[in-house]
Design a protein around this motif. Structure first.
Motif, PDB file in Angstrom:
ATOM      1  N   GLU A  39     -61.531  14.474  18.518  1.00  0.00           N
ATOM      2  CA  GLU A  39     -62.784  15.002  19.078  1.00  0.00           C
ATOM      3  C   GLU A  39     -63.483  15.934  18.089  1.00  0.00           C
ATOM      4  N   LYS A 105     -55.584   7.992  24.037  1.00  0.00           N
ATOM      5  CA  LYS A 105     -56.526   8.962  24.604  1.00  0.00           C
ATOM      6  C   LYS A 105     -56.249   9.177  26.091  1.00  0.00           C
ATOM      7  N   ARG A 181     -62.744  15.918  28.263  1.00  0.00           N
ATOM      8  CA  ARG A 181     -62.641  16.246  26.842  1.00  0.00           C
ATOM      9  C   ARG A 181     -61.344  17.013  26.619  1.00  0.00           C
TER      10      ARG A 181
END
Length: 212
Positions: A39, A105, A181
């Motif tokens: 990220e 992820k 996130r």
């Protein structure tokens, strides 16, 4: 995993069972590291740029004769060894972004949620919104659960009103259940999870597992 559900006033209402496949997994520190690094790399602008000797503005004339001066031979003033000359192997604009496997992820997000739940940082709150869009109205709710610490609110949908109310709060982040996130989740000292978002997370990851 059993968690209490609180009202917006901070009163206990009922209990909810959080899915162990999302909130009760062993924490995989390696995959969390990979997700956060990914990220941060994807957010890099990559606009740093230096000039080589061919791009520096200056004369092409030889500054002094080749021999007899005691100095190193030099072709022009744009040489990298000259003050104001070009840069050797300096940075150029580039794209730092890269992709990691979807399974990695997905595992990272579930590992972080499990870590936060096991660390007792997750607070489940009944669904609410801020119709006025005012920061003071949102703070009335948040002050019942957090005290000036980095906080993440996981929403059941893309609620524009509550995001508008919280955009002036420096230590507050909003995440939709289907667009998490890793960086914000991992560094949040408190995670406020809306009741519907908790159910949606279970369904979201269940669908993904079945689609594999």
């Amino acid at each position: 995993m059993e968690k209490k559900v609180f009202s917006i006033d901070g009163k206990e209402l009922r209990t909810i069972t959080l899915d162990d496949n999302v909130f009760g997994l062993p924490v995989n520190e390696d995959v969390i590291y990979y997700a956060i690094t990914n990220e941060l790399a994807n957010k890099r602008v990559g606009t740093a740029c230096t000039k080589t000797r061919s791009e520096v503005h200056g004369s092409n004339a030889k500054p002094y004769k080749q021999k007899g001066t005691g100095h190193a031979r030099r072709g022009d003033k744009k040489s990298p060894i000259t003050r104001g000359g070009g840069t050797i192997f300096g940075p150029k604009p580039r794209d730092f972004s890269y992709a990691i496997p979807k399974k990695a992820k997905r595992l990272a997000m579930k590992s972080i949620l499990s870590l936060q739940a096991q660390s007792d940082r997750v607070v489940v709150v009944e669904d609410f919104t801020v119709e006025s869009g005012k920061t003071k109205d949102l703070l009335k709710v948040l002050n019942n659960f957090v005290k000036d610490e980095r906080t993440v609110v996981i929403l059941k949908d893309d609620d524009g009103k509550i995001k508008q109310a919280g955009r002036n709060i420096r230590q507050l982040s909003f995440l939709s259940y289907n667009r998490l996130r890793a960086h914000d989740l991992f560094y949040g000292r408190k995670v406020i999870l809306l009741e519907s978002a908790a159910k949606n997370l279970s369904e979201f990851y269940k669908v993904e597992e079945e689609a594999k």
